[in-house]
Enzyme design. Structure first.
Site, PDB file in Angstrom:
ATOM      1  N   ASP A  63       0.763  -1.238   0.550  1.00 20.90           N
ATOM      2  CA  ASP A  63       0.073   0.214  -0.002  1.00 20.90           C
ATOM      3  C   ASP A  63       1.202   0.876   0.296  1.00 20.90           C
ATOM      4  O   ASP A  63       1.705   1.587   1.259  1.00 20.90           O
ATOM      5  CB  ASP A  63      -0.875  -0.073   1.250  1.00 20.90           C
ATOM      6  N   LEU A  68       8.354   2.700   0.668  1.00 22.68           N
ATOM      7  CA  LEU A  68       7.873   1.663  -0.062  1.00 22.68           C
ATOM      8  C   LEU A  68      10.080   1.936  -0.152  1.00 22.68           C
ATOM      9  O   LEU A  68      10.912   3.471  -0.829  1.00 22.68           O
ATOM     10  CB  LEU A  68       8.121   1.755  -1.438  1.00 22.68           C
ATOM     11  N   LEU A  78       0.977   5.458 -10.198  1.00 24.56           N
ATOM     12  CA  LEU A  78      -0.927   5.453 -11.014  1.00 24.56           C
ATOM     13  C   LEU A  78      -1.912   4.084  -9.634  1.00 24.56           C
ATOM     14  O   LEU A  78      -2.841   4.553 -10.351  1.00 24.56           O
ATOM     15  CB  LEU A  78      -0.573   4.179 -11.764  1.00 24.56           C
ATOM     16  N   ASN A 104       5.203  10.002  -0.265  1.00 22.62           N
ATOM     17  CA  ASN A 104       6.436   8.671  -0.439  1.00 22.62           C
ATOM     18  C   ASN A 104       7.098   8.248  -1.785  1.00 22.62           C
ATOM     19  O   ASN A 104       8.156   7.645  -1.580  1.00 22.62           O
ATOM     20  CB  ASN A 104       5.322   6.750   0.060  1.00 22.62           C
ATOM     21  N   LYS A 110      13.705  11.181  -5.026  1.00 25.85           N
ATOM     22  CA  LYS A 110      14.171  12.442  -4.159  1.00 25.85           C
ATOM     23  C   LYS A 110      15.075  11.417  -3.541  1.00 25.85           C
ATOM     24  O   LYS A 110      16.854  12.353  -4.056  1.00 25.85           O
ATOM     25  CB  LYS A 110      13.374  12.784  -3.272  1.00 25.85           C
ATOM     26  N   TYR A 150     -11.205  12.601  -4.440  1.00 29.12           N
ATOM     27  CA  TYR A 150     -10.198  11.669  -5.744  1.00 29.12           C
ATOM     28  C   TYR A 150     -10.260  13.308  -6.233  1.00 29.12           C
ATOM     29  O   TYR A 150      -8.997  13.498  -5.959  1.00 29.12           O
ATOM     30  CB  TYR A 150     -11.547  10.963  -6.511  1.00 29.12           C
ATOM     31  N   THR A 180     -10.838   7.261 -19.887  1.00 28.06           N
ATOM     32  CA  THR A 180      -9.600   5.896 -20.903  1.00 28.06           C
ATOM     33  C   THR A 180     -11.049   4.400 -20.946  1.00 28.06           C
ATOM     34  O   THR A 180     -10.972   4.423 -19.848  1.00 28.06           O
ATOM     35  CB  THR A 180      -8.306   5.783 -20.305  1.00 28.06           C
ATOM     36  N   HIS A 186     -13.070  -2.372 -15.095  1.00 29.39           N
ATOM     37  CA  HIS A 186     -13.088  -3.768 -14.072  1.00 29.39           C
ATOM     38  C   HIS A 186     -14.935  -3.561 -14.260  1.00 29.39           C
ATOM     39  O   HIS A 186     -15.295  -2.617 -14.840  1.00 29.39           O
ATOM     40  CB  HIS A 186     -13.390  -2.811 -12.928  1.00 29.39           C
TER      41      HIS A 186
END
Length: 318
Positions: A63, A68, A78, A104, A110, A150, A180, A186
């Protein structure tokens, strides 16, 4: 520092989603190593199962609201649910994905001093008062409505990208993606193309929200992926935001008729109340993409829609 390798190593967050899976596929075809990161909230393993076992493909269940630590040469960010049904299911998490996820991934860029691309959205324009929408239009967005998690999350992510660029000299690319469609959408994401196709193939009533005169522009997924890759590989001074979408405009009622014709369905068209803050018009001005990237869409709806319908038939009506 970037890795020193003959092969570029690409990180794709949201890589098991509709767009992400196509991007992973294309990057592998280009010879890149690809790390696909997804928490599988809306993405599915089925989208990437044909890539599993490829020697240059890795999957990480992660997540992006958590840091990470990987070594890569570029980042395509994305990760975020992109349809109203999904992003309104947990609006707080949606905002966190856009904002904390951007922080993140920008932090990773960076540390590694690598370029990073943000998949932003035409939703940053809200219910536009300028038509078609150009990148210098600031938008007309409701900051407290049900879609705001959103819309405003993506707007804040753009702010973060440009602040990291100015403050830390991060090489950023911001793409504003318009509607798109294509294979691997889905089936129950609430988007108009997938809704109409599923209803038509099932013989159900096709639901038009509002009067059906609201307009959208539909970009086939192959064209969109071309645009993302061209933007990532553009000169450092090309930061965006850059609109990526198909400037051919259709009313929702016209789309419903096209789906009925292409499927041969006998479904009826019925009307329902328009959702809150549903934009009346949406059409990109892609002059900047043409000028800076040499990009414009080449797949018309008349070709892309049958290909998408064929994919839905094979997955759900075989």
């Amino acid at each position: 520092m970037p890795r020193y390798s003959l092969q570029k190593r690409s990180l794709v967050t949201g890589g098991a989603g509709f767009l992400g899976s196509h991007l992973c596929e294309r990057l592998l075809a280009m010879g890149n190593e690809v790390i696909c990161v997804d928490n599988f909230f809306t993405g599915t393993r089925r989208n990437i199962e044909h890539l599993i076992g490829h020697q240059r493909f890795e999957i990480l269940r992660h997540d992006v609201t958590f840091p990470l630590y990987v070594e890569v040469d570029e980042i395509y960010n994305l990760a975020c649910p992109a349809s109203p049904i999904h992003y309104q299911f947990d609006p707080v998490q949606t905002t966190k994905t856009s904002v904390s996820g951007a922080i993140n991934m920008l932090g990773l860029a960076k540390r590694l001093r690598i370029p990073i691309l943000q998949a932003s959205t035409s939703e940053v324009y809200g219910n536009p008062t300028v038509h078609p929408q150009t990148e210098d239009y600031w938008g007309n967005v409701n900051p407290i409505g049900p879609r705001s998690c959103y819309d405003e999350g993506k707007r804040c992510a753009e702010t973060l990208f440009f602040d990291y660029h100015r403050q830390h000299q991060i090489r950023i690319k911001v793409a504003r993606i318009f509607n798109t469609y294509g294979p691997r959408m889905h089936p129950r994401d609430g988007r108009v193309v997938s809704n109409f196709i599923m209803q038509a193939l099932a013989g159900e009533d096709i639901t038009l929200y509002g009067d059906g005169r609201q307009t959208r522009s539909f970009c086939f997924v192959d064209d969109l992926i071309d645009g993302l890759i061209k933007l990532m590989n553009s000169a450092d001074e090309v930061t965006g935001p850059v609109n990526l979408g198909n400037p051919e405009e259709f009313s929702i009622a016209e789309l419903a008729d096209l789906v009925l014709q292409a499927t041969g369905s006998k479904s009826r068209i019925v009307f329902a109340p328009s959702p809150v803050d549903d934009p009346r018009q949406r059409r990109p001005d892609v002059t900047l993409a043409r000028t800076l990237l040499g990009w414009e869409p080449v797949v018309p709806l008349a070709i892309g829609l049958p290909r998408t319908i064929a994919d839905f038939r094979s997955r759900f009506f075989a």
